[in-house]
Design a protein around this motif. Structure first.
Motif, PDB file in Angstrom:
ATOM      1  N   ARG A 108       2.726  32.646  30.957  1.00  9.30           N
ATOM      2  CA  ARG A 108       3.417  32.533  29.660  1.00  9.30           C
ATOM      3  C   ARG A 108       3.861  31.075  29.540  1.00  9.30           C
ATOM      4  NH1 ARG A 108       8.019  36.159  26.852  1.00  9.30           N
ATOM      5  NH2 ARG A 108       6.120  37.316  26.409  1.00  9.30           N
ATOM      6  N   HIS A 136      -0.618  36.863  21.994  1.00 12.93           N
ATOM      7  CA  HIS A 136       0.074  37.693  22.993  1.00 12.93           C
ATOM      8  C   HIS A 136      -0.761  38.983  23.078  1.00 12.93           C
ATOM      9  CE1 HIS A 136       3.045  39.444  25.431  1.00 12.93           C
ATOM     10  NE2 HIS A 136       4.146  39.154  24.759  1.00 12.93           N
ATOM     11  N   GLN A 139       0.608  42.459  24.246  1.00 18.24           N
ATOM     12  CA  GLN A 139       1.558  43.102  23.319  1.00 18.24           C
ATOM     13  C   GLN A 139       0.806  43.802  22.188  1.00 18.24           C
ATOM     14  OE1 GLN A 139       5.009  43.410  23.618  1.00 18.24           O
ATOM     15  NE2 GLN A 139       4.747  44.834  21.917  1.00 18.24           N
ATOM     16  N   ARG A 173       3.372  34.775  18.132  1.00 20.98           N
ATOM     17  CA  ARG A 173       2.078  35.037  18.788  1.00 20.98           C
ATOM     18  C   ARG A 173       1.751  36.524  18.708  1.00 20.98           C
ATOM     19  NH1 ARG A 173       5.122  32.407  23.693  1.00 20.98           N
ATOM     20  NH2 ARG A 173       6.615  33.985  24.268  1.00 20.98           N
ATOM     21  N   VAL A 174       2.796  37.362  18.629  1.00 19.88           N
ATOM     22  CA  VAL A 174       2.565  38.808  18.508  1.00 19.88           C
ATOM     23  C   VAL A 174       1.847  39.081  17.179  1.00 19.88           C
ATOM     24  CG1 VAL A 174       3.651  41.080  18.315  1.00 19.88           C
ATOM     25  CG2 VAL A 174       4.577  39.400  19.921  1.00 19.88           C
ATOM     26  N   ARG A 235      11.433  39.241  15.448  1.00 15.51           N
ATOM     27  CA  ARG A 235      12.663  38.461  15.621  1.00 15.51           C
ATOM     28  C   ARG A 235      12.471  37.050  15.046  1.00 15.51           C
ATOM     29  NH1 ARG A 235      14.585  34.900  19.630  1.00 15.51           N
ATOM     30  NH2 ARG A 235      12.505  34.835  20.568  1.00 15.51           N
ATOM     31  N   GLN A 237      12.628  33.456  15.674  1.00 14.75           N
ATOM     32  CA  GLN A 237      12.604  32.726  16.957  1.00 14.75           C
ATOM     33  C   GLN A 237      13.423  31.441  16.821  1.00 14.75           C
ATOM     34  OE1 GLN A 237       8.937  32.807  19.081  1.00 14.75           O
ATOM     35  NE2 GLN A 237       8.457  34.874  18.406  1.00 14.75           N
ATOM     36  N   PRO A 278       8.316  44.185  18.830  1.00 16.35           N
ATOM     37  CA  PRO A 278       7.898  43.853  20.203  1.00 16.35           C
ATOM     38  C   PRO A 278       9.071  43.582  21.135  1.00 16.35           C
ATOM     39  CG  PRO A 278       7.624  41.949  18.761  1.00 16.35           C
ATOM     40  CD  PRO A 278       8.038  43.107  17.883  1.00 16.35           C
ATOM     41  N   GLY A 279      10.296  43.432  20.566  1.00 13.88           N
ATOM     42  CA  GLY A 279      11.455  43.087  21.366  1.00 13.88           C
ATOM     43  C   GLY A 279      11.434  41.596  21.686  1.00 13.88           C
ATOM     44  N   PRO A 280      12.560  41.022  21.989  1.00 10.21           N
ATOM     45  CA  PRO A 280      13.887  41.613  21.942  1.00 10.21           C
ATOM     46  C   PRO A 280      14.373  41.809  20.506  1.00 10.21           C
ATOM     47  CG  PRO A 280      14.048  39.269  22.501  1.00 10.21           C
ATOM     48  CD  PRO A 280      12.587  39.595  22.406  1.00 10.21           C
TER      49      PRO A 280
HETATM   50  C1  NCD Z   1       7.893  38.345  22.007  1.00 12.47           C
HETATM   51  C2  NCD Z   1       7.327  37.102  22.604  1.00 12.47           C
HETATM   52  O1  NCD Z   1       7.876  36.520  23.556  1.00 12.47           O
HETATM   53  O2  NCD Z   1       6.280  36.728  22.125  1.00 12.47           O
HETATM   54  N1  NCD Z   1       8.337  39.348  22.837  1.00 12.47           N
HETATM   55  C3  NCD Z   1       7.501  39.998  23.743  1.00 12.47           C
HETATM   56  O3  NCD Z   1       6.883  39.405  24.577  1.00 12.47           O
HETATM   57  N2  NCD Z   1       7.417  41.340  23.674  1.00 12.47           N
HETATM   58  C4  NCD Z   1       8.630  38.143  20.746  1.00 12.47           C
HETATM   59  C5  NCD Z   1       9.950  37.422  20.680  1.00 12.47           C
HETATM   60  O4  NCD Z   1      10.373  36.697  21.581  1.00 12.47           O
HETATM   61  O5  NCD Z   1      10.612  37.565  19.643  1.00 12.47           O
END
Ligand code: NCD
Length: 324
Positions: A108, A136, A139, A173-174, A235, A237, A278-280
């Protein structure tokens, strides 16, 4: 094989990988205990290095647990504790890990090019756990397993479904991996977010060829939700925005304009539409807490598929599953 993005994976290999995820998901479901899939034996003792150069909870922990379930060794190499502090490049670190005998690298990184640069210089598989705002892929696999299961419980197919993605599309990226994945499955994707958080010049931007295909933009949250069968909330970012523009989004106004609470669900969403994230999740910003935990939410179900999906990715990338 490497798994860096779904764009380059293509529809056929994506479908095969998704099928493997779904097959493993049954065997690692809580009721099924820890029954490892038949392929697992071949990865017993294999070592994978996890290089997380950005914060992560779900992704990192599930890659670790997936390795453990397959009898692999997962070793975390965090930038704060490694020689990157002394100026060693990511590529150099990865070449050293390969020389040490690691059989795969999970990376990552905040820089989009990072996993590509590593993959060019090592022979072992590189698995992308999120690169900048590019992709991602694991995900998106989780999101597709979750949605297929949820629609499947109603006896419905994924093809033809409308999926809205709302929020910080520019930095997500999600969103980019989801757009490829959902396209491969025959879904229509509707993108919406505050003007400052919508992509401009890339393939998700208003001028992209995709916008004539399975992707369209909506001017508001309610327009995006209007006929969506499911919505993936994102979220904001803030950590990336602060570097770029310093702009701040305030939870209350964001929830009012772009988030979903019970009133928005009642007034703007199709009855029965699913909510994913996808969280958080920042409760009270993109979703009210009641909605995040409500009956239409699939957020914890997404997390419940995370380990099986990453087991499948290890098996495919390390050559322990047929057809990859
Ligand atoms: C996300 C990421 O890091 O791309 N979360 C994840 O990996 N499930 C999304 C985010 O940080 O908002």
């Amino acid at each position: 094989m490497d798994l860096i993005g779904l764009k380059t994976l293509g529809a056929e290999r994506f479908a095969a990988l998704l099928a493997l995820c779904e097959r493993l998901d049954t065997s690692s479901a809580p009721a099924g205990g820890r029954g490892a899939p038949s392929e697992a034996g071949s990865l017993q003792g294999a070592a994978v290095a996890l290089l997380f150069c950005e914060p992560s909870t779900r992704t990192r922990v599930s890659f670790e647990l997936a390795a453990a379930r397959l009898g692999m060794h997962a070793v975390r190499v965090s930038p704060e504790e490694s020689s990157s502090q002394k100026g060693e490049s990511l590529v150099a670190t990865c070449r050293n890990l390969e020389a040490m005998g690691f059989e795969a690298l999970v990376i990552r990184h905040q820089v989009c090019a990072a996993p590509h640069e590593v993959a060019e210089r090592v022979q072992i598989p590189v698995i992308n756990a999120g690169n900048g705002n590019d992709e991602h892929p694991t995900q998106a696999l989780i999101d597709c397993v979750t949605l297929r299961r949820a629609f499947g419980r109603r006896g419905e197919e994924m093809a033809g479904k409308k999926v809205a993605i709302i929020g910080d599309i520019a930095h997500s990226r999600v969103a980019r991996s989801d757009v490829w994945a959902l396209g491969y499955l025959g879904c229509e994707v509707i993108l919406a977010g505050p003007p400052g958080l919508m992509p401009a010049g890339d393939e998700l931007g208003p001028d992209s060829a995709w916008r004539a295909g399975h992707v369209r933009g909506a001017a508001s949250r309610d327009e995006a939700l209007q006929d969506a069968d499911a919505v993936i909330m994102l979220r904001v970012q803030q950590e990336r925005l602060e570097k770029a523009s310093g702009q701040q989004y305030h939870p209350e106004t964001y929830l009012r304009d772009w988030g979903i609470d019970a009133d928005v669900q009642r007034g703007a969403m199709k009855p029965g539409a699913f909510i994913l994230h996808p969280g958080p999740v920042i409760h009270g910003m993109e979703l009210s807490e009641a909605l995040a935990d409500g009956p239409q939410s699939l957020i914890l179900e997404q997390v419940s598929h995370a380990v099986a999906v990453r087991q499948a990715v290890y098996l495919a990338c390390l050559g322990a599953a047929q057809g990859f």
